[in-house]
Structure formats: C-alpha cells, structure tokens
Design an enzyme around this catalytic site. Structure first.
Site, mmCIF file in Angstrom:
data_model
loop_
_atom_site.group_PDB
_atom_site.id
_atom_site.type_symbol
_atom_site.label_atom_id
_atom_site.label_comp_id
_atom_site.label_asym_id
_atom_site.label_seq_id
_atom_site.Cartn_x
_atom_site.Cartn_y
_atom_site.Cartn_z
ATOM 1 N N ASP A 99 0.862 -1.179 0.000
ATOM 2 C CA ASP A 99 0.000 0.000 0.000
ATOM 3 C C ASP A 99 0.901 1.231 0.000
ATOM 4 O OD1 ASP A 99 1.029 0.230 2.499
ATOM 5 O OD2 ASP A 99 -0.853 -0.068 3.550
ATOM 6 N N GLY A 148 0.996 3.657 2.256
ATOM 7 C CA GLY A 148 1.277 4.240 3.559
ATOM 8 C C GLY A 148 0.249 5.257 3.995
ATOM 9 N N GLY A 149 -0.550 5.729 3.036
ATOM 10 C CA GLY A 149 -1.525 6.772 3.360
ATOM 11 C C GLY A 149 -2.477 6.348 4.468
ATOM 12 N N PHE A 150 -3.056 5.178 4.316
ATOM 13 C CA PHE A 150 -4.063 4.730 5.274
ATOM 14 C C PHE A 150 -3.480 4.648 6.686
ATOM 15 C CE2 PHE A 150 -6.545 1.537 7.555
ATOM 16 C CZ PHE A 150 -7.815 2.068 7.417
ATOM 17 N N GLN A 172 -11.226 7.276 -5.053
ATOM 18 C CA GLN A 172 -11.779 7.716 -3.773
ATOM 19 C C GLN A 172 -13.166 8.341 -4.019
ATOM 20 O OE1 GLN A 172 -10.936 7.082 -0.781
ATOM 21 N NE2 GLN A 172 -8.770 6.447 -0.869
ATOM 22 N N GLY A 215 -11.140 3.689 0.408
ATOM 23 C CA GLY A 215 -12.085 4.491 1.184
ATOM 24 C C GLY A 215 -13.424 3.835 1.413
ATOM 25 N N ASP A 263 -7.722 -7.493 0.246
ATOM 26 C CA ASP A 263 -6.845 -7.721 1.393
ATOM 27 C C ASP A 263 -7.622 -7.298 2.624
ATOM 28 O OD1 ASP A 263 -6.451 -4.690 1.011
ATOM 29 O OD2 ASP A 263 -5.444 -5.088 2.907
#
Lengths: 367, 367
Positions: free
Chosen positions: B91, B93-95, B193, B220, B270
């Site tokens: 991913d 890293g944002g989440f 998003q 999201g 995932d």
C-alpha cells in the site's frame, strides 16, 4: 515396562535407548518443555520434523489448572489432547507450586496453594499428584517432592529431603494402587534432593536407588548454586544411582551444563532456556550465542533457518513480531537436539571428552 | 509488464490471471496482510503450502519505519528480505498515516506525521512514496492517496478526492522517472476515492481510468458506511473502470463482503480480519464462524486443522498460548483462500450466483 538399553559408555558418559509404549528415546536426550500442553510458539509437526524432539515435557501444575483433569480425561490423556504421539514426561507440579503459586503452605499431608491464574485454592498431595499424572497419561511420571531453596541451610535441607522421601513412599504406594487409564505403560521416577550437601545427596540417592525405580531424577540443582557445586553433586549422586536405569537432571540448563552433566553420566534433560531465551532473541548455535537484537545483525543477510536471514530475524524480534518468537524457538530447540545427538555420536565413537573439549570454547562465545 | 487475462465471466464476476515477474495470481484472490514483512504468526512456507497464498501485502508505512529503506535496499528488496518469492503488493502508507501515526498534517505537498513507534517526524509525499516502494520492490505499488473519513461531508470528500487526483499525477510522474531497482517489473495502481458519494466516485473512477493504469484500486470503503452503500459504490465504480485490468478493493472484508464484491466485478482483496480475528479466537469456516473461547468447544475433540482439535485450540487460546494464535491464523487464511478459489471455480463453471446464494447463509451462521 519402560526399559533402558545402554549402547555405549565413554568414561562415565552413556549412550542408551529408553523404550516406551510411545516409542524409543535415544539418550542423552533433551526434552523441550511443553508447559501447558504446547511447546510455546512451536507446532507439533515442527517438533517432530524440524527439531527432532523425541519426548516433550508437560507441567502437571499448569495442566491440572488448565485445561484441568476433567477435560484431559475426556480427551483420553495429553497425547490425544495435544496430538503428540511420541513420549511425554510430566513433572510432579512441586516445582511450580513453589515458584509460581501463591499462599503455598507445606504440610506433612502435602502442599496447599492458590492458583496463579484465578487465585483458587488447591491441595497437592503425593497421592493426588499420582492420580493427576495418571489422568494426563505421561509415559514418565515424577514423584511429588519439595524442591528446597538453593540457599537452604543443612537443617532445612535435611528436613525437606526427609519429607520428600516420605512423600516418595506415598507416591509409590498410590502409583502401585492405580493403573494406567489409556492402555500404555507409565513409569514413576523418584527425585534425589539434598540441596548442595554431599552427605544429604548420598543419603537421598541411596534411598531412591533402594526403591528400584524405572528411572531416577536429580532435582534441586541449578537453583543458584555455583556450577562446580552442581557438577560435584551430580558426580556424588550418579556414583550411587543404578547404572542400568536412565538418569534425568531436572531443569538444566545451558549447552555447557548439558555437556558437563553428560560427561558425569546424565541421560535426560529439560529446560525452558532454549524457548524462553529464544523468545527474548537469544540464539544458541554451534559457533556461540547470538543476541539477535544487537545492531550488528541488522544487515547480516546470511540465512540462519530455512531462508530466513539474521537481518530478517533481527527485524522480527525488534518489531516484536510473533514469527520472530517462532523462528528463534525452533532454532534453539534444533540446536539443543543437535547437541545431544552429537554427544551421543561421540560417546559411541569413544571420543566424547575430546569432542567436548573442542566444542566448549565455541559454546561460550558471544557472536 | 503486469498483464491480466480474463478467463471467464459470470454476470459481472470475473475469473482471471494476473501475470507478474514473481509468478501468476489466479483471481479472484485474497491477499494476506504482511504488515511489517511478516503475516503475523505464520511462516512463509505455511503461506505457500498450507494456505495457498499467491500474493501477500506489505505496509509501506511500517516497512519505511522498520526495518527502513536503508536495510531494505541492502537486502535488495522485500522479497529477498523476508524470503517470499511470490508477488508482493504494498500500500502507499496513506491509510496507516491517517490511522496510526500521530500529529499528522495534510498539505498539498504531502503529509507530515510522527512515528507511532518512536515519535520521530516524517513526511510522505507522492514522490517519496514512489521511491520507497521502488526500494521495497513490490510487484504492485499503490498511489499515495488521502483516505478521507467515512462520514466526510460532500465538500470535504470532493476536496480530498481532488487532492488524491493531484497526488496521483505526481505519483505517475515520479513512477515514470524511476526504474525498478531489482530487475523485476513494478506496476502502479491508482486508487478511486470519493467516500459514499456516487457523483464523486464516478468522477474519480473516470479520472483513474483515463490514466490507463495496469490495475485499479477502490479505496475508502468499509470505513463505517452501511454495507449496501459499499456495494453500491463498487457497482458505480466498476461500471467505469477498464474491464481488461484487475480491480482491487482495499481493506475488505468479511467472507460475505468478498462474495458480494466478486459478484460486482472485484478481483483482489486484502484484510487483516482473518489474522486479527484469528488471534482473538474467531474462526471462519465454510459452516459458519466459531468463537473458540466459548465453553461449548471445551470438550469438542473434533480436529479442525491437522490433528489439532477444537478443544485443544480452545485451551490454547484461553491459556493465551502463542501456538493458538498460529493455528487460528492459518485456519482463517486457509479459509479465505479456499473461498476465493471456490468463487473462481464457480465463475468458470458459470454458476457463481447460485453457489453464492447457497453458501451465504452458512457464512453468517455462528456455530
């Protein structure tokens, strides 16, 4: 019957085979500790196939409290409960009562204590500890003993040893009055006590030997005394214990301890060290010990187990990842089983002392 | 190039194969989450052989903080570092920045945050997140996005989506300016998003599709909105996303969620649910869910995985034994991989909807 064949000796060191209804055990042997019916962080198939464990331990104290006797009886014993079909040895619960339980009180009858899990009140006696181990179904049961503190004075050590001997008689009586529950033979090993007093150790070893047991245990060592005192006590005791029965040194120890004790005629060992130290990131290898948390391993991309590198293991342990505990536990147990296997090979080859002398400096090295 | 072959469709459900330099992935697929370079409590060989995992996830946020880019680069990427030679997706890293880090501040440039491990200050930008994922060496890299809160109002959702689109352009630019470091191809998946607003989801899907990416992700969702809204958003988005590219629904979800999303044309999933719930003793099976802590399993001596019985697993989880976490994690991941495999089989057989209808009632049952 549990039987013991002595294949070879090399000085006092012995290579043998213990025959049990759940299979043979080649000695000298190290027994991984499976406290609550599981060797922590290790699958049973890993014990068999990766580690080469031939026998594991269960702790009577833990198993009695959880899952408890009702469930173990319904499961038809620990072998079925935890799906481990090789031999199992259970301790008597005495050591845990003295080290883990609360509000313990020792009386002639036995020992009252409160569970470390829920504070509930319990009583262990020589008689019910035999019954509990019948329910667990261990191939090797241990007599209920008092493990006196390492720094006990002679007076207390003697009093405690004599209590242990009286308890032993009661254990043997109840053992003989009861039958195995699941169709396989169970042996009872008495335990030599006497702290670090040579005279008491001799008395105790003679008392235990007089019972003609299927095997003998040496308890109450590695509880704080100097290593040399421990080795001395082993020598004193093993000079008396029957040569045709396996000898089990309880709760010992470092790789060096194992090799010294093997040289002095010990056949069986157990210790939480490989698993507990492993979970703290301390690895035992044939070249020395590794503290995997040290920064020096951060970029060491050499494999240590399967394709896992030291750098990866460093990362896992630093990040407190469960897989790190799993890998370190396997590595250490593999090493312990490899070590006793090598010891056996060199006893049979007749060069045990030379091999021991050659490997000892490595074992003490910090990598 | 990452390529995608569509083998069969059944309604909107799709069975395909994603080809990567680390091997093929048969879709629909579930990807176990390997946050810090390890799927918690599971060995890599268990992922391959017991679970049948074809691709695993890594979390850029965690890997960037620990072991860090220097070590990952020296290891020549995550595949080598964690000895997983099948495909990896990371991913962006944002989440995690939004859910784990402290003192985060979103600006046009990127996002500043403090590490949840040591409080150190960091900045993620679309550009450096591409560079970090180049160093990790994931087969599938994700664009840096803002995952807006599930209850964002339309104004914030639009603002956030537009920022994500501007960041995407910067991601693509840096992606195109950089090369894979280890000789295997890396694909970049942008992320749709737009929260739960149909108009925004359409705009976002069209924007993402216009970039002609190698694959597309839907982000999201499953952040608190009703399940039906999530399914509706998936339908809106998948009507627009290219049919010849894999579609990845991020962070979803329950077995039921997977089957509904597959029916609506999603190919990749995932979720931490199988491993995290597993560590809490919640098991997913084809007959329903099991809370292994419940007393009803205490004496259920039916095997659930290998020779391990439900009663044994109950004991392990109650006793907080690591082996319990290991077994539950494997059981749940096996089930998730079995489920998507069955879905694939029924898409190819042409009876997906009927099969889904037949299995759904089971999946919701509590055993």
């Amino acid at each position: 019957m549990l039987t013991f064949d002595l294949n070879a000796t090399c000085g006092d060191a012995r290579a043998g085979v213990i025959h049990t209804d759940h299979g043979d055990i080649q000695t000298p042997i190290f027994m991984p500790v499976g406290t609550a019916g599981t060797v922590k962080a290790v699958h049973q198939h890993e014990l068999r196939e990766e580690i080469g464990a031939q026998i594991i331990l269960g702790n009577t104290y833990h198993l009695y409290l959880r899952p408890g006797c009702d469930i173990l009886r319904q499961a038809r014993g620990l072998h079925k409960f935890n799906a481990w079909e090789r031999p199992i040895l259970t301790d008597s619960g005495g050591f845990q009562v003295f080290s883990l339980a609360e509000n313990r009180k020792i009386k002639e009858e036995g020992c009252t204590f409160r569970s470390h899990i829920d504070g509930s009140k319990h009583l262990f006696t020589p008689e019910n500890v035999m019954e509990i181990q019948r329910i667990i179904g261990a191939d090797i049961m241990m007599a209920f003993d008092e493990c006196a503190p390492g720094d006990s004075d002679h007076r207390y050590a003697q009093k405690s040893m004599e209590l242990t001997h009286r308890w032993l008689d009661r254990c043997i009586k109840r053992f003989n009055e009861t039958e195995p529950l699941y169709g396989h033979h169970q042996a009872l090993f008495p335990i030599v006590q006497g702290c670090q007093y040579e005279d008491l150790r001799k008395i105790s070893a003679e008392y235990i030997a007089s019972k003609e047991p299927e095997g003998c245990a040496i308890g109450g060592l590695a509880v704080g005394e100097p290593t040399e005192v421990m080795y001395q006590m082993i020598e004193v005791v093993n000079a008396i214990l029957p040569k045709d029965r396996p000898r089990y040194l309880m709760g010992v120890g470092t790789p060096q301890n194992l090799l010294e004790a093997i040289e002095r005629g010990v056949d069986m060992f157990d210790c939480v060290m490989p698993t507990r130290n492993g979970r703290n990131g301390l690895l035992f290898t044939a070249e020395g010990t590794i503290n995997i948390k040290n920064k020096k391993w951060e970029t060491c991309f050499e494999p240590i187990y399967k394709d896992y590198t030291l750098a990866y293991l460093h990362h896992l342990i630093r990040a407190e990842e469960i897989l790190g505990l799993q890998i370190c536990s396997i590595i250490n147990l593999r090493f312990y089983l490899w070590l006793v296997g090598e010891a056996r090979r060199h006893i049979i080859a007749g060069d045990y002392a030379a091999w021991k002398a050659s490997i000892l400096p490595n074992l003490g090295r910090r990598l």
